[in-house]
Design a protein around this motif. Structure first.
Motif, PDB file in Angstrom:
ATOM      1  N   PHE A 143     -50.377 118.766 -47.396  1.00 17.91           N
ATOM      2  CA  PHE A 143     -50.441 118.222 -46.034  1.00 17.91           C
ATOM      3  C   PHE A 143     -51.865 118.171 -45.502  1.00 17.91           C
ATOM      4  CE2 PHE A 143     -45.982 119.727 -46.204  1.00 17.91           C
ATOM      5  CZ  PHE A 143     -45.351 118.513 -45.963  1.00 17.91           C
ATOM      6  N   GLY A 144     -52.820 118.702 -46.241  1.00 18.51           N
ATOM      7  CA  GLY A 144     -54.219 118.548 -45.870  1.00 18.51           C
ATOM      8  C   GLY A 144     -54.726 119.566 -44.867  1.00 18.51           C
ATOM      9  N   ASP A 145     -55.821 119.184 -44.191  1.00 24.16           N
ATOM     10  CA  ASP A 145     -56.497 120.071 -43.247  1.00 24.16           C
ATOM     11  C   ASP A 145     -56.105 119.729 -41.807  1.00 24.16           C
ATOM     12  OD1 ASP A 145     -57.767 121.147 -45.433  1.00 24.16           O
ATOM     13  OD2 ASP A 145     -59.624 119.995 -45.145  1.00 24.16           O
ATOM     14  N   PHE A 146     -56.336 120.706 -40.919  1.00 25.11           N
ATOM     15  CA  PHE A 146     -55.941 120.549 -39.524  1.00 25.11           C
ATOM     16  C   PHE A 146     -57.024 121.092 -38.601  1.00 25.11           C
ATOM     17  CE2 PHE A 146     -52.114 120.996 -42.072  1.00 25.11           C
ATOM     18  CZ  PHE A 146     -51.375 119.888 -41.680  1.00 25.11           C
ATOM     19  N   ASP A 147     -57.074 120.526 -37.404  1.00 24.92           N
ATOM     20  CA  ASP A 147     -57.927 121.098 -36.364  1.00 24.92           C
ATOM     21  C   ASP A 147     -57.284 122.350 -35.786  1.00 24.92           C
ATOM     22  OD1 ASP A 147     -60.254 119.105 -35.822  1.00 24.92           O
ATOM     23  OD2 ASP A 147     -58.464 117.854 -36.030  1.00 24.92           O
ATOM     24  N   ALA A 148     -55.960 122.339 -35.670  1.00 20.04           N
ATOM     25  CA  ALA A 148     -55.247 123.483 -35.104  1.00 20.04           C
ATOM     26  C   ALA A 148     -53.884 123.613 -35.763  1.00 20.04           C
ATOM     27  CB  ALA A 148     -55.088 123.334 -33.591  1.00 20.04           C
ATOM     28  N   VAL A 149     -53.409 124.848 -35.788  1.00 24.94           N
ATOM     29  CA  VAL A 149     -52.066 125.153 -36.277  1.00 24.94           C
ATOM     30  C   VAL A 149     -51.315 125.853 -35.157  1.00 24.94           C
ATOM     31  CG1 VAL A 149     -50.700 126.543 -37.877  1.00 24.94           C
ATOM     32  CG2 VAL A 149     -52.716 125.313 -38.699  1.00 24.94           C
ATOM     33  N   MET A 150     -50.106 125.382 -34.881  1.00 27.40           N
ATOM     34  CA  MET A 150     -49.222 126.008 -33.910  1.00 27.40           C
ATOM     35  C   MET A 150     -47.991 126.495 -34.663  1.00 27.40           C
ATOM     36  SD  MET A 150     -50.995 125.385 -31.159  1.00 27.40           S
ATOM     37  CE  MET A 150     -50.037 125.396 -29.637  1.00 27.40           C
ATOM     38  N   ALA A 151     -47.728 127.784 -34.616  1.00 29.93           N
ATOM     39  CA  ALA A 151     -46.606 128.370 -35.354  1.00 29.93           C
ATOM     40  C   ALA A 151     -45.773 129.207 -34.392  1.00 29.93           C
ATOM     41  CB  ALA A 151     -47.113 129.217 -36.515  1.00 29.93           C
ATOM     42  N   MET A 152     -44.812 128.560 -33.767  1.00 30.84           N
ATOM     43  CA  MET A 152     -43.992 129.233 -32.762  1.00 30.84           C
ATOM     44  C   MET A 152     -42.728 129.800 -33.390  1.00 30.84           C
ATOM     45  SD  MET A 152     -42.444 127.720 -29.212  1.00 30.84           S
ATOM     46  CE  MET A 152     -40.971 128.411 -28.497  1.00 30.84           C
TER      47      MET A 152
END
Length: 238
Positions: free
Chosen positions: A129-138
């Protein structure tokens, strides 16, 4: 402090249990959470508590997310993905349960703001899925042991440029007792038990990991609403 690879062993077994539960036993309940369908007192408090937690987590991000690529890890029915897109983010929403992902796709409004949303069924740790600026894991790590949750966050940190915002079940005496009873008396149709974590311990563990070197703990907020109790923690890259 050593950390096991979360793709192996206990983590993989737990992931399978969670997928089975949410895709077979709990999917209809999660669909009702995503609507205005009247719920019983317990489930209504959980729905309201989760809405409060989404608000708290979204407060960690800028109002304008144009140009941001964001992972909604354990996206469920897609409520947070929608909010992220309406702020302009390009969102990848991932959940283990294929049926929940189908529901998320079917109910995503056409008017989801200037951003984009792509839902996928699979492992939120998949590097494809590649790279991200932010991860949200609720609430997507609350069923894992502390060391496995930390290892998962470390893997995500390697592909995250700005910040990770996640939740955990904060340790309290009452929650610890409930967790112990659940392990003593398992039942096939019961949700995988929630693992309580001491806030200072998870901060120390994450700070000790090479993948999070230089990252710092920032905002934290606990939501306690009826039967919903969870705590968010924000880690930021300098």
């Amino acid at each position: 402090m050593s950390v096991s690879n979360p793709s192996d062993g206990a983590y993989a077994q737990r992931r399978g249990e969670i997928q089975t539960y949410f895709d077979r036993t709990a999917v209809e309940a999660w669909k009702r959470f995503a609507t205005d369908t009247p719920l019983g007192r317990i489930r209504a408090s959980v729905r309201e508590g989760r809405a409060q937690m989404r608000t708290a987590m979204m407060a960690s991000l800028p109002d304008d997310l144009s140009g941001w690529r964001v992972l909604d890890a354990g996206c469920g029915t897609g409520a947070m993905s929608l909010e992220l897109s309406r702020r302009g983010a390009d969102v990848i929403g991932i959940d283990l349960a294929p049926e929940i992902i189908r529901f998320a796709r079917e109910t995503l409004p056409q008017d989801h703001g200037p951003g984009s949303v792509a839902f996928h069924s699979g492992d939120m740790l998949a590097e494809s899925f590649g790279d991200f600026d932010a991860v949200m894991a609720m609430d997507s790590l609350i069923h894992y042991q502390e060391e496995d949750a930390a290892a998962a966050l470390a893997r995500l940190a390697k592909r995250t440029l700005r910040k990770i915002v996640f939740t955990f079940a904060p340790w309290t005496p009452a929650l610890a007792v409930m967790h112990g009873i659940g392990r003593l008396f398992p039942r096939s149709d019961r949700a995988p038990s929630i693992v309580p974590i001491r806030p200072n311990e998870i901060v120390k563990r994450l700070a000790s990991l090479p993948a999070l070197e230089g990252w710092t703990a920032a905002r934290t907020q606990r939501i306690s609403h009826g039967f919903y109790k969870s705590q968010m923690l924000e880690f930021v890259r300098p």
